[in-house]
Design an enzyme around this catalytic site. Sequence first.
Site, PDB file in Angstrom:
ATOM      1  N   GLY A   7       0.918  -1.303   0.014  1.00  0.00           N
ATOM      2  CA  GLY A   7      -0.094  -0.072   0.107  1.00  0.00           C
ATOM      3  C   GLY A   7       0.734   1.399   0.092  1.00  0.00           C
ATOM      4  O   GLY A   7       0.147   2.382   0.096  1.00  0.00           O
ATOM      5  N   ASP A  53      -3.954  -5.914  -6.153  1.00  0.00           N
ATOM      6  CA  ASP A  53      -2.971  -6.859  -6.047  1.00  0.00           C
ATOM      7  C   ASP A  53      -3.315  -8.213  -5.738  1.00  0.00           C
ATOM      8  O   ASP A  53      -4.415  -8.486  -5.141  1.00  0.00           O
ATOM      9  CB  ASP A  53      -2.108  -6.341  -4.824  1.00  0.00           C
ATOM     10  CG  ASP A  53      -0.786  -6.671  -4.878  1.00  0.00           C
ATOM     11  OD1 ASP A  53       0.240  -5.925  -5.258  1.00  0.00           O
ATOM     12  OD2 ASP A  53      -0.350  -7.910  -4.763  1.00  0.00           O
ATOM     13  N   ASP A  90      -5.495 -12.054  -9.064  1.00  0.00           N
ATOM     14  CA  ASP A  90      -4.389 -12.155  -9.930  1.00  0.00           C
ATOM     15  C   ASP A  90      -4.814 -11.285 -11.168  1.00  0.00           C
ATOM     16  O   ASP A  90      -5.714 -11.910 -11.885  1.00  0.00           O
ATOM     17  CB  ASP A  90      -4.317 -13.710 -10.260  1.00  0.00           C
ATOM     18  CG  ASP A  90      -2.784 -13.773 -11.197  1.00  0.00           C
ATOM     19  OD1 ASP A  90      -2.308 -12.852 -11.845  1.00  0.00           O
ATOM     20  OD2 ASP A  90      -2.406 -15.038 -11.031  1.00  0.00           O
ATOM     21  N   LYS A 103       6.653   0.359 -13.557  1.00  0.00           N
ATOM     22  CA  LYS A 103       7.922  -0.210 -13.334  1.00  0.00           C
ATOM     23  C   LYS A 103       8.144  -1.465 -14.570  1.00  0.00           C
ATOM     24  O   LYS A 103       7.343  -2.114 -14.935  1.00  0.00           O
ATOM     25  CB  LYS A 103       7.757  -1.181 -12.131  1.00  0.00           C
ATOM     26  CG  LYS A 103       9.045  -2.075 -11.777  1.00  0.00           C
ATOM     27  CD  LYS A 103       9.081  -2.876 -10.813  1.00  0.00           C
ATOM     28  CE  LYS A 103       9.056  -2.071  -9.363  1.00  0.00           C
ATOM     29  NZ  LYS A 103       8.972  -3.164  -8.058  1.00  0.00           N
TER      30      LYS A 103
END
Length: 207
Positions: free
Chosen positions: A61, A81, A97, A162
């Site tokens: 978080g 998540d 997922d 990312k």
Amino acid sequence: MVQRSKSSANWLREHFNDPFVKQAQKDGYRSRASYKLLEIQEKDRLIRPGMSVIDLGAAPGGWSQVTSRLIGGQGRLIASDILEMDSIADVTFIQGDFTHDEVLQRILEAVGDSHVDLVISDMAPNMSGTPAVDIPRAMFLCELALDLATRVLKPGGDFLIKIFQGEGFDVYLKDVRSKFDKVQMRKPSSSRDRSREQYLLGRGFKG
């Protein structure tokens, strides 16, 4: 007593000596990752009051804490998540997922008819330490995140993700460039030097 491996012991030592870990504990953030987003925010001013945001790979978080504070009570934050995440005020959390269609559908349902201003993703697969295995897994998550972003972003919206340098990176970068007006790479100082991770920032979704 279970003996820790040498690499595990080294990780623990590095973790507890990490100044960003100590700072996170002091500032009340759930992870050192908060400082990666804060550093990018300071440079790029991605997050503004009242925005609608999706946070992928949100647990525990850290990014959601930062984002929730910056968008304020008039904003909207949907976080997801595969792992559990303790609740954060005014954050809609979807556990599951992200590679499964039903989780994607739950996110799309939460977004509804209104589009979002920003999609952020700190997702990473469970790393095996073998780049030939890890990089394709990471790129698959990046592709799924970009697919979601193209479905839910408003024209002019932004995308932060990312990403790891390796096979598939150049093709992915080209794809993002075709969908956004401006694409830049960011490597926050709080990202460990030995890590292959970077953050790709797409500004101005073409819609």
